[in-house]
Design a protein around this motif. Structure first.
Motif, short mmCIF file in Angstrom:
data_model
loop_
_atom_site.label_atom_id
_atom_site.label_comp_id
_atom_site.label_asym_id
_atom_site.label_seq_id
_atom_site.Cartn_x
_atom_site.Cartn_y
_atom_site.Cartn_z
N HIS A 88 0.86 -1.20 0.00
CA HIS A 88 0.00 0.00 0.00
C HIS A 88 0.89 1.24 0.00
O HIS A 88 1.39 1.65 1.04
CB HIS A 88 -0.93 0.00 1.22
CG HIS A 88 -1.92 1.14 1.23
ND1 HIS A 88 -3.28 0.95 1.34
CD2 HIS A 88 -1.74 2.48 1.11
CE1 HIS A 88 -3.89 2.13 1.32
NE2 HIS A 88 -2.97 3.08 1.18
N HIS A 90 1.84 5.11 -2.44
CA HIS A 90 1.38 6.11 -3.41
C HIS A 90 2.60 6.67 -4.11
O HIS A 90 3.26 7.59 -3.59
CB HIS A 90 0.60 7.21 -2.69
CG HIS A 90 -0.54 6.71 -1.85
ND1 HIS A 90 -1.77 6.41 -2.37
CD2 HIS A 90 -0.61 6.40 -0.53
CE1 HIS A 90 -2.57 5.95 -1.41
NE2 HIS A 90 -1.88 5.94 -0.28
N ASP A 453 2.17 2.77 3.29
CA ASP A 453 1.32 3.93 2.96
C ASP A 453 2.16 5.16 2.64
O ASP A 453 1.74 6.28 2.88
CB ASP A 453 0.33 4.22 4.09
CG ASP A 453 -0.89 5.01 3.63
OD1 ASP A 453 -1.04 5.23 2.41
OD2 ASP A 453 -1.67 5.44 4.50
ZN LIG Z 1 -2.95 5.26 1.46
#
Ligand SMILES: [Zn+2]
Length: 559
Positions: A88, A90, A453
Motif C-alpha cells: 500500500h 502512493h 502507505d
Molecule cells: Zn494510502
C-alpha cells in the motif's frame, strides 16, 4: 494516446536477464510449517535465473554446468532475500513529496512557519507553496494550529500544507481567500464527510479535514503530464533504493495510469507496479472493464481502491462510539451502507479486486458487512481476495470476520509505531486492543500484506519489518513494545512484505518466494534479517540495501 489503446502493448520490451547468483547467503523466504506458522526456508547455495525466472537452485558448480554462458553475480557475503513489496503506497505522492516543503518531524508550529517562509523567498507572489508531513501531535500542546501566524509570515503566496496522514490540510489566508472561505462565506457549512475547523469567532482556522480539503485543492494549478512523469520516476527510484521490487499503488489516477503505461512501453519502468484505480471517483462499470486488462507482468491494473473514512490522527476515522478525547464526535463516514454495497457489487461484477480503506471500527464493520452481503450474491468475490486497507481499529466482534470472509488485512506496521503516542487517548484502553492488531486478524487464507502507505510514512520496508517485530518507534520506545502480544517474528514480518503481499495480488504461485518456477525479484542487504529477534531488530534501522533486482535485472545498485 488513449488509455485503452495501451492495453495492446507487448510484454517483451524490457529484456529480462539471465543470471547465476552465488557467494553469499541466499534466503528463499518463508513458508507455512505443518502447524500453520510462517517459518524461514533453509538457505540455498546458488540460483540460476533465465529470462527473469528461477530455473534451478543448488550447488554453484552444478548450476554453472547448466548455464555456462550466464552472467554471474557474486554476492560477496551479502544476503539475498525475496524482493520486498509495499502492499500500500502512493508512488506519485512520494515523488511529489520529494519536490515539496518537507515538514516530516517538525517539532513546533514555529519551525513549520520558518520552513514555509524560507521556501516563499524563492517564489514570485501568487505562486502556490505546497508542503507535506506536519503532525500537531508532536508539538507543544498538540493542538491543531491557527493560520494567523503562518499568514503573517507568508502573506503573498497561497500555502497548502498536508498533514502527515494526508487527511487534513493547513492553509493560509491567501489560500482561504482564493477558496472563498473568508468574510461573508466563512460560515459556509461543512461538506458531507469533511470539516472546516473554526475559531471562537466563527472564522476558519485554516485546518480543513477530509472532504473539506477540496475547497482549496480545486484551486491548485493542475499537474501537467510532464510533471506527473517526473514525479512518478522520482517515486519509482526512491522505492527501488529502499529495496522495494513491487509497489501496490493505491488510487492510481487516469494521468498516472497513462504515464506508467507509457514508461513501461518505453522500457523505462524498472519497478513492478500493481495499480488500484481510484474507485470513489472513477467507477462506471464500462470503464472498469476497459481498464481491467491493461498492462502486463511489470505494470498492470490489479483492482479498485475505495475509501470509506478518514484517519485517526485528524479524528476522521469513523468509530462506533465517541472518540475518547472528543465526546460527541465519532469521525467521518463517507458512505451510506447501500452506497458502499453498490461499489463493492460493481467490483465483484467486473471481477475486479476491491481494496477498501477503512480505519475506524465503524468503517471496518461497514466494509466487512458489504463484503459479506455481496459474497452471498456473487460468491466469486471471495476468490478476488477483497482487501481491507489499514484495518486499524477493528471491533472485537469483527476480528474473526476477516478470516471467515477471506479478507486480506493490508496493514502498515509503521502506522502503529507512529500512532502509539496518542492512539490510546483517541480510543481508550478497551478499543485499543483491536487497534493495529495484525496478529488477531490474519490466517492462512487471509495472510497479512504489509506496506508503509508512503508518503504518509517513510517507504523503507526494513523500518516496517522492525516496527512489526518490536512495536517500538525508531527510538526504541516504549521499551518492550506497545501491545507486545501483537509482535511478529522476523519470518512473519518479512513474509507479510513478500509472500503475503504476493498473495494479495493473487501471485503467490509466481512471486514472493525464491523457488524454481518463480519470478526472480530479490533484495540484497548487508545483514540477514531472518537472524533477528525483537531484541536485535533495531539493527534493521542501520541496515543497507545493496541491490534491488526485478525480473533478474539490477534495478538499483547501492554497493
Ligand atoms: Zn494510502
Amino acid at each position: 494516446m488513449s488509455i485503452v489503446s495501451l492495453a495492446l502493448f507487448g510484454a517483451a520490451l524490457i529484456p529480462s536477464q539471465d543470471l547465476l547468483i552465488f557467494g553469499g547467503t541466499i534466503r528463499p523466504g518463508v513458508h507455512e510449517s505443518l502447524d500453520g506458522r510462517l517459518v524461514a526456508l533453509e538457505p540455498v547455495q546458488a540460483m540460476l535465473v533465465q529470462d527473469g525466472w528461477i530455473v534451478a537452485v543448488g550447488e554453484v558448480d552444478e548450476l554453472r554446468r547448466q548455464g555456462p554462458e550466464v552472467p554471474e553475480l557474486d554476492l560477496e557475503g551479502m544476503v539475498l532475500i525475496p524482493g520486498l513489496q509495499d502492499a500500500h503506497g502512493h508512488l506519485l505522492g512520494l515523488g511529489e513529496m520529494l519536490e515539496q516543503v518537507n515538514l516530516v518531524g517538525v517539532e513546533s508550529y514555529g519551525e513549520l512557519i520558518r520552513r514555509v517562509a524560507a521556501a516563499a523567498k524563492d517564489l514570485p507572489p501568487g505562486a502556490w507553496i505546497q508542503g507535506r508531513g506536519w503532525d500537531q501531535t508532536r508539538w507543544p500542546g498538540a493542538e491543531f494550529p491557527h493560520h494567523s501566524a503562518l499568514s503573517e509570515a507568508v502573506p503573498d503566496n497561497p500555502v497548502l500544507l498536508e498533514r502527515i496522514d494526508g487527511h487534513a490540510v493547513l492553509v493560509n489566508h491567501a489560500a482561504l481567500d482564493k477558496a472563498g472561505l473568508l468574510g461573508a462565506k466563512s460560515s459556509s457549512p461543512d461538506p458531507a464527510g469533511g470539516r472546516i475547523l473554526r475559531d471562537p469567532a466563527g472564522q476558519p482556522t485554516g485546518v480543513l479535514i477530509d472532504r473539506a480539503m477540496g475547497h482549496v485543492t480545486r484551486w491548485l494549478p493542475p499537474a501537467k503530464e510532464a510533471d506527473v512523469r517526473r514525479r512518478m520516476l522520482a517515486g519509482v527510484q526512491k522505492a527501488l533504493s529502499v529495496g522495494l521490487c513491487c509497489v501496490h499503488d493505491m488510487g492510481t489516477d487516469r494521468l498516472s495510469l497513462k504515464v506508467l503505461a507509457g514508461l513501461r512501453q518505453e522500457g523505462q519502468l524498472p519497478l513492478r507496479v500493481a495499480a488500484y484505480l481510484p474507485g470513489n471517483s472513477l467507477l462506471g462499470p464500462g470503464e472498469l472493464l476497459q481498464l481491467k486488462n491493461l498492462g502486463d507482468h511489470r505494470f498492470r491494473v490489479a483492482g479498485v481502491k475505495l475509501m470509506v473514512d478518514g484517519a485517526l490522527g485528524s479524528r476522521g476515522a469513523w468509530l462506533l462510539a465517541d472518540y475518547e478525547d472528543e465526546p460527541g464526535h465519532r469521525g467521518l463516514g463517507r458512505f451510506e451502507d447501500q452506497d458502499i454495497l453498490r461499489l463493492v457489487r460493481i467490483c465483484a461484477e467486473a471481477q475486479m479486486q476491491p481494496a477498501v480503506h477503512a480505519i475506524g471500527d465503524a468503517a471496518c464493520r461497514q466494509v466487512l458487512d458489504a463484503f459479506g452481503v455481496v459474497q452471498t450474491e456473487i460468491p466469486s468475490l471471495r476468490d478476488l481476495r477483497p482487501r481491507l486497507e489499514h484495518a486499524q481499529v477493528v471491533a472485537a466482534g469483527d476480528w474473526h470476520r476477516l478470516r471467515a470472509l477471506g479478507v486480506i488485512p493490508s496493514m502498515q506496521p509503521t502506522h502503529a509505531t507512529s500512532d502509539l503516542r496518542w492512539a490510546e487517548q483517541r480510543l481508550g484502553a478497551d478499543r485499543v486492543r483491536g487497534a493495529y492488531a495484525w496478529r488477531r486478524l490474519h490466517s492462512a487464507t487471509s495472510p497479512l500484506a504489509f506496506g508503509s502507505d508512503f508518503p504518509v510514512e517513510r517507504p523503507e520496508p526494513l523500518e516496517g519489518i522492525y516496527a512489526a517485530m518490536t512495536r517500538q518507534d525508531g527510538k526504541g520506545q516504549p521499551s518492550g513494545g506497545w501491545l507486545p502480544d501483537q509482535r511478529l517474528s522476523a519470518a512473519e514480518a518479512i513474509g507479510a512484505f513478500t509472500r503475503g503481499a504476493a498473495f494479495a495480488l493473487g501471485e503467490e504461485n509466481t512471486r514472493g518466494v525464491l523457488k524454481v518456477g518463480f519470478a526472480f525479484d530479490g533484495t540484497v542487504l548487508d545483514l540477514d534479517p531472518f537472524e533477528l529477534d525483537a531484541m536485535s531488530a533495531e539493527q534493521l534501522l542501520q541496515a543497507r540495501v545493496l541491490l534491488t533486482l526485478v525480473d533478474g535485472e539490477i534495478a538499483f545498485d547501492g554497493r
